[in-house]
Design a protein around this motif. Structure first.
Motif, mmCIF file in Angstrom:
data_model
loop_
_atom_site.group_PDB
_atom_site.id
_atom_site.type_symbol
_atom_site.label_atom_id
_atom_site.label_comp_id
_atom_site.label_asym_id
_atom_site.label_seq_id
_atom_site.Cartn_x
_atom_site.Cartn_y
_atom_site.Cartn_z
ATOM 1 N N ALA A 156 0.827 -1.210 0.000
ATOM 2 C CA ALA A 156 0.000 0.000 0.000
ATOM 3 C C ALA A 156 0.860 1.258 0.000
ATOM 4 C CB ALA A 156 -0.926 -0.007 1.207
ATOM 5 N N ILE A 157 1.904 1.273 0.818
ATOM 6 C CA ILE A 157 2.785 2.439 0.854
ATOM 7 C C ILE A 157 3.521 2.595 -0.470
ATOM 8 C CG2 ILE A 157 4.871 3.377 1.943
ATOM 9 C CD1 ILE A 157 3.796 2.150 4.595
ATOM 10 N N TRP A 158 3.987 1.478 -1.039
ATOM 11 C CA TRP A 158 4.682 1.503 -2.326
ATOM 12 C C TRP A 158 3.769 2.072 -3.409
ATOM 13 C CZ3 TRP A 158 9.589 0.595 -3.839
ATOM 14 C CH2 TRP A 158 9.820 0.392 -5.184
ATOM 15 N N CYS A 159 2.534 1.598 -3.457
ATOM 16 C CA CYS A 159 1.610 2.054 -4.493
ATOM 17 C C CYS A 159 1.145 3.490 -4.255
ATOM 18 C CB CYS A 159 0.403 1.123 -4.570
ATOM 19 S SG CYS A 159 0.801 -0.481 -5.290
ATOM 20 N N ALA A 160 1.110 3.937 -2.996
ATOM 21 C CA ALA A 160 0.693 5.303 -2.705
ATOM 22 C C ALA A 160 1.745 6.313 -3.164
ATOM 23 C CB ALA A 160 0.427 5.471 -1.213
ATOM 24 N N LYS A 161 3.008 5.921 -3.162
ATOM 25 C CA LYS A 161 4.082 6.842 -3.536
ATOM 26 C C LYS A 161 4.333 6.878 -5.038
ATOM 27 C CE LYS A 161 6.448 6.810 0.817
ATOM 28 N NZ LYS A 161 7.705 7.076 1.450
ATOM 29 N N LEU A 162 3.809 5.916 -5.777
ATOM 30 C CA LEU A 162 4.032 5.861 -7.226
ATOM 31 C C LEU A 162 2.747 6.206 -7.960
ATOM 32 C CD1 LEU A 162 6.138 2.595 -7.423
ATOM 33 C CD2 LEU A 162 6.960 4.938 -7.508
ATOM 34 N N PRO A 163 2.850 6.588 -9.229
ATOM 35 C CA PRO A 163 1.642 6.886 -10.003
ATOM 36 C C PRO A 163 0.812 5.617 -10.223
ATOM 37 C CG PRO A 163 3.600 7.007 -11.397
ATOM 38 C CD PRO A 163 4.069 6.804 -9.994
ATOM 39 N N ALA A 164 -0.458 5.817 -10.527
ATOM 40 C CA ALA A 164 -1.370 4.691 -10.764
ATOM 41 C C ALA A 164 -0.845 3.816 -11.896
ATOM 42 C CB ALA A 164 -2.760 5.205 -11.098
ATOM 43 N N GLY A 165 -0.936 2.508 -11.727
ATOM 44 C CA GLY A 165 -0.471 1.571 -12.736
ATOM 45 C C GLY A 165 1.012 1.289 -12.670
ATOM 46 N N ALA A 166 1.692 1.731 -11.614
ATOM 47 C CA ALA A 166 3.131 1.487 -11.475
ATOM 48 C C ALA A 166 3.400 0.003 -11.232
ATOM 49 C CB ALA A 166 3.696 2.309 -10.330
ATOM 50 N N SER A 167 4.590 -0.423 -11.562
ATOM 51 C CA SER A 167 4.957 -1.833 -11.456
ATOM 52 C C SER A 167 5.251 -2.226 -10.003
ATOM 53 C CB SER A 167 6.190 -2.107 -12.311
ATOM 54 O OG SER A 167 6.634 -3.422 -12.099
ATOM 55 N N LEU A 168 4.878 -3.449 -9.667
ATOM 56 C CA LEU A 168 5.186 -4.019 -8.353
ATOM 57 C C LEU A 168 6.390 -4.945 -8.415
ATOM 58 C CD1 LEU A 168 1.631 -4.931 -7.012
ATOM 59 C CD2 LEU A 168 3.148 -3.170 -6.159
ATOM 60 N N ALA A 169 7.156 -4.892 -9.503
ATOM 61 C CA ALA A 169 8.265 -5.825 -9.700
ATOM 62 C C ALA A 169 9.306 -5.727 -8.583
ATOM 63 C CB ALA A 169 8.913 -5.591 -11.054
ATOM 64 N N GLU A 170 9.627 -4.525 -8.153
ATOM 65 C CA GLU A 170 10.661 -4.370 -7.129
ATOM 66 C C GLU A 170 10.194 -4.844 -5.759
ATOM 67 O OE1 GLU A 170 9.534 -1.742 -8.935
ATOM 68 O OE2 GLU A 170 11.137 -1.446 -10.384
ATOM 69 N N ILE A 171 8.948 -4.608 -5.454
ATOM 70 C CA ILE A 171 8.436 -4.904 -4.118
ATOM 71 C C ILE A 171 8.047 -6.369 -3.950
ATOM 72 C CG2 ILE A 171 5.990 -4.412 -4.411
ATOM 73 C CD1 ILE A 171 8.182 -3.104 -1.614
ATOM 74 N N ARG A 172 7.822 -7.062 -5.051
ATOM 75 C CA ARG A 172 7.389 -8.461 -4.918
ATOM 76 C C ARG A 172 8.461 -9.335 -4.291
ATOM 77 N NH1 ARG A 172 6.031 -10.093 -10.944
ATOM 78 N NH2 ARG A 172 4.336 -8.843 -10.214
ATOM 79 N N TRP A 173 9.730 -8.989 -4.458
ATOM 80 C CA TRP A 173 10.791 -9.785 -3.834
ATOM 81 C C TRP A 173 10.855 -9.533 -2.333
ATOM 82 C CZ3 TRP A 173 11.677 -13.625 -6.604
ATOM 83 C CH2 TRP A 173 11.637 -13.531 -7.979
ATOM 84 N N VAL A 174 10.475 -8.343 -1.925
ATOM 85 C CA VAL A 174 10.400 -8.061 -0.489
ATOM 86 C C VAL A 174 9.293 -8.898 0.141
ATOM 87 C CG1 VAL A 174 9.919 -6.263 1.227
ATOM 88 C CG2 VAL A 174 11.332 -5.737 -0.766
ATOM 89 N N ILE A 175 8.148 -8.943 -0.515
ATOM 90 C CA ILE A 175 7.025 -9.735 -0.008
ATOM 91 C C ILE A 175 7.379 -11.218 0.005
ATOM 92 C CG2 ILE A 175 4.639 -10.425 -0.490
ATOM 93 C CD1 ILE A 175 4.210 -7.550 -1.547
ATOM 94 N N ALA A 176 8.044 -11.697 -1.042
ATOM 95 C CA ALA A 176 8.455 -13.109 -1.078
ATOM 96 C C ALA A 176 9.495 -13.400 0.005
ATOM 97 C CB ALA A 176 9.006 -13.460 -2.455
ATOM 98 N N GLY A 177 10.408 -12.473 0.256
ATOM 99 C CA GLY A 177 11.404 -12.648 1.308
ATOM 100 C C GLY A 177 10.764 -12.684 2.689
ATOM 101 N N LEU A 178 9.787 -11.799 2.918
ATOM 102 C CA LEU A 178 9.049 -11.833 4.186
ATOM 103 C C LEU A 178 8.312 -13.162 4.345
ATOM 104 C CD1 LEU A 178 7.475 -8.264 4.407
ATOM 105 C CD2 LEU A 178 9.151 -9.269 5.951
ATOM 106 N N GLY A 179 7.781 -13.663 3.234
ATOM 107 C CA GLY A 179 7.104 -14.958 3.282
ATOM 108 C C GLY A 179 8.058 -16.080 3.640
ATOM 109 N N ALA A 180 9.246 -16.050 3.066
ATOM 110 C CA ALA A 180 10.242 -17.085 3.376
ATOM 111 C C ALA A 180 10.675 -17.022 4.833
ATOM 112 C CB ALA A 180 11.449 -16.942 2.446
ATOM 113 N N LEU A 181 10.877 -15.810 5.352
ATOM 114 C CA LEU A 181 11.239 -15.658 6.767
ATOM 115 C C LEU A 181 10.117 -16.141 7.682
ATOM 116 C CD1 LEU A 181 13.009 -12.183 6.803
ATOM 117 C CD2 LEU A 181 14.045 -14.420 7.176
ATOM 118 N N SER A 182 8.887 -15.825 7.307
ATOM 119 C CA SER A 182 7.743 -16.263 8.113
ATOM 120 C C SER A 182 7.612 -17.779 8.118
ATOM 121 C CB SER A 182 6.452 -15.634 7.585
ATOM 122 O OG SER A 182 6.501 -14.236 7.683
#
Length: 128
Positions: free
Chosen positions: A37-63
């Motif tokens: 949500a914070i990532w998408c709020a700081k970027l224009p509408a339709g921006a890519s989630l490519a950079e943030i998806r690895w953070v989410i996957a890393g958090l998933g692996a740690l969890s």
């Protein structure tokens, strides 16, 4: 400073392990969606989630690693077994410990699935 004979938080006979497992999933869920949500709020509408998806996957692996660690504790300290159709009816401290271990392992399986289902949208959805 901890008293000399104070029990550890997740020790044999403690039910905190039952709360810890789903709490890890809940923490992962909140962090993943807050970060997106914070990532998408700081970027224009339709921006890519490519950079943030690895953070989410890393958090998933740690969890998942933390949940697996609690599953190991459930097996070693509580004697938990992943038996779905077995009744645990012993009315003793050993029976109670086996029950806590059994329920913890079931919660571990459920929480791992929940973490995976939280990671999937982050990997599939490509835009904000």
């Amino acid at each position: 400073m901890r008293p000399k004979h104070a029990p550890r938080v997740i020790d044999q006979g403690s039910v905190w392990i039952l709360v810890a497992v789903p709490s890890i999933w809940a923490g992962h869920f909140l962090l993943s969606y807050w970060i997106a949500a914070i990532w998408c709020a700081k970027l224009p509408a339709g921006a890519s989630l490519a950079e943030i998806r690895w953070v989410i996957a890393g958090l998933g692996a740690l969890s998942i690693a933390a949940i697996a660690g609690l599953g190991v504790i459930a097996v070693r300290r509580y004697g938990g077994e992943f038996l779905v159709f077995e009744e645990i009816t012993e009315s003793s401290e050993r029976g109670r410990d086996r029950f806590i271990g059994h329920v913890t392992l079931l919660l571990c399986g459920l929480s791992v699935m929940a973490v995976l289902f939280t990671v999937i949208p982050g990997l599939v959805i490509g835009q904000c």
